[in-house]
Design a protein around this motif. Structure first.
Motif, PDB file in Angstrom:
ATOM      1  N   ARG A  84     -35.688 -28.499 -34.616  1.00 39.27           N
ATOM      2  CA  ARG A  84     -36.140 -29.004 -33.311  1.00 39.27           C
ATOM      3  C   ARG A  84     -36.273 -27.843 -32.338  1.00 39.27           C
ATOM      4  O   ARG A  84     -35.580 -26.834 -32.463  1.00 39.27           O
ATOM      5  N   ALA A  85     -37.126 -28.046 -31.341  1.00 44.93           N
ATOM      6  CA  ALA A  85     -37.239 -27.061 -30.272  1.00 44.93           C
ATOM      7  C   ALA A  85     -35.943 -27.077 -29.470  1.00 44.93           C
ATOM      8  O   ALA A  85     -35.295 -28.118 -29.345  1.00 44.93           O
ATOM      9  N   CYS A  86     -35.580 -25.945 -28.935  1.00 47.41           N
ATOM     10  CA  CYS A  86     -34.368 -25.848 -28.125  1.00 47.41           C
ATOM     11  C   CYS A  86     -34.507 -26.761 -26.908  1.00 47.41           C
ATOM     12  O   CYS A  86     -35.490 -26.679 -26.161  1.00 47.41           O
ATOM     13  N   ALA A  87     -33.527 -27.626 -26.701  1.00 48.12           N
ATOM     14  CA  ALA A  87     -33.574 -28.596 -25.609  1.00 48.12           C
ATOM     15  C   ALA A  87     -33.540 -27.917 -24.242  1.00 48.12           C
ATOM     16  O   ALA A  87     -34.110 -28.427 -23.279  1.00 48.12           O
ATOM     17  N   GLU A  88     -32.892 -26.759 -24.140  1.00 49.04           N
ATOM     18  CA  GLU A  88     -32.743 -26.084 -22.844  1.00 49.04           C
ATOM     19  C   GLU A  88     -33.977 -25.295 -22.423  1.00 49.04           C
ATOM     20  O   GLU A  88     -34.423 -25.395 -21.287  1.00 49.04           O
ATOM     21  N   HIS A  89     -34.518 -24.486 -23.339  1.00 46.56           N
ATOM     22  CA  HIS A  89     -35.630 -23.626 -22.937  1.00 46.56           C
ATOM     23  C   HIS A  89     -36.778 -23.590 -23.933  1.00 46.56           C
ATOM     24  O   HIS A  89     -37.638 -22.723 -23.846  1.00 46.56           O
ATOM     25  N   GLY A  90     -36.806 -24.548 -24.838  1.00 48.30           N
ATOM     26  CA  GLY A  90     -37.865 -24.576 -25.830  1.00 48.30           C
ATOM     27  C   GLY A  90     -39.049 -25.421 -25.402  1.00 48.30           C
ATOM     28  O   GLY A  90     -39.038 -26.049 -24.349  1.00 48.30           O
ATOM     29  N   SER A  91     -40.083 -25.427 -26.270  1.00 46.43           N
ATOM     30  CA  SER A  91     -41.274 -26.246 -26.018  1.00 46.43           C
ATOM     31  C   SER A  91     -41.830 -26.726 -27.355  1.00 46.43           C
ATOM     32  O   SER A  91     -41.476 -26.184 -28.405  1.00 46.43           O
ATOM     33  N   ASP A  94     -43.025 -24.179 -29.866  1.00 49.18           N
ATOM     34  CA  ASP A  94     -42.069 -23.515 -30.754  1.00 49.18           C
ATOM     35  C   ASP A  94     -42.077 -24.148 -32.143  1.00 49.18           C
ATOM     36  O   ASP A  94     -41.977 -23.440 -33.147  1.00 49.18           O
ATOM     37  N   ASP A 114     -41.543 -34.509 -33.016  1.00 49.49           N
ATOM     38  CA  ASP A 114     -40.483 -33.783 -32.317  1.00 49.49           C
ATOM     39  C   ASP A 114     -39.578 -32.981 -33.244  1.00 49.49           C
ATOM     40  O   ASP A 114     -38.570 -32.437 -32.798  1.00 49.49           O
ATOM     41  N   ARG A 115     -39.933 -32.906 -34.538  1.00 49.47           N
ATOM     42  CA  ARG A 115     -39.083 -32.157 -35.465  1.00 49.47           C
ATOM     43  C   ARG A 115     -39.846 -31.854 -36.752  1.00 49.47           C
ATOM     44  O   ARG A 115     -40.858 -32.472 -37.068  1.00 49.47           O
ATOM     45  N   GLU A 134     -33.431 -25.072 -32.947  1.00 52.55           N
ATOM     46  CA  GLU A 134     -32.198 -25.741 -33.362  1.00 52.55           C
ATOM     47  C   GLU A 134     -32.367 -26.210 -34.796  1.00 52.55           C
ATOM     48  O   GLU A 134     -33.333 -26.904 -35.117  1.00 52.55           O
TER      49      GLU A 134
END
Length: 187
Positions: A84-91, A94, A114-115, A134
């Motif tokens: 998964r894309a990083c929840a804090e600073h991903g998009s 990624d 989303d994954r 992630e």
């Protein structure tokens, strides 16, 4: 032993009542990508599957035995890596970038909005983590993409009444120099 030599993709054209009564055969991806294998169904019958070479069995498909009996295929849950894309600073980009790099390595992938799901590989997991993604170990059914020109990739349904055929190769052949992945490889 029950011999099986026919597959009906997603049970197309079969009545729901027939499918509901049919025994199940639970298979992992490693088995479902083979055209010849042995298995046991939910009634403990031994199955000998002989499908045309290159056949791939998907969850939801129906196998037809030589005696006419039907078997519903269930994709077994198996160990996978979930990316998964990083929840804090991903998009979402990624994940697209990760799919590109994994595809470049010919890794079988299940693509979701989303994954990404792939079979466990610690080297790939480390690469994905270095890309700030992630990565978690999960248990789930695995249905990787068929590829642009293979199996289920020959056309697609939109669920709104029509299908699109896959593009036909145009017949141009370009000879390419062989590419070797080694220490000096830049991709």
């Amino acid at each position: 032993m029950l011999t099986i030599n026919k597959l009906i993709p997603r049970g197309q054209g079969l009545a729901a009542a027939l499918l509901k009564r049919a025994p199940e055969v639970v298979l992992d991806w490693d088995t479902r990508q083979k055209s010849r294998f042995d298995a046991r169904d939910s009634q403990e019958r031994v199955l000998a599957v002989f499908l045309p070479r290159g056949s791939t069995v998907r969850g939801g498909d129906v196998l037809v035995a030589e005696d006419g009996s039907l078997l519903r295929v269930v994709a077994a849950e198996q160990a996978l890596l979930e990316v998964r894309a990083c929840a804090e600073h991903g998009s979402p980009f990624d994940l697209m970038r990760a799919a590109y790099h994994l595809g470049n390595r010919h890794v079988q992938l299940e693509l979701q909005k989303d994954r990404l799901l792939l079979e466990p590989d610690h080297v790939l997991a480390d690469m994905l983590r270095q890309m700030h993604l992630e990565v978690a170990e999960v248990k789930a059914a695995f249905e990787p993409e068929a590829g642009a020109y293979g199996g289920e990739g020959q056309g697609h349904q939109h669920g709104h009444g029509h299908a699109h055929a896959a593009p036909k190769p145009i017949g141009i052949k370009i000879a390419a120099a062989p590419h070797v992945h080694g220490p000096g490889c830049k991709h």
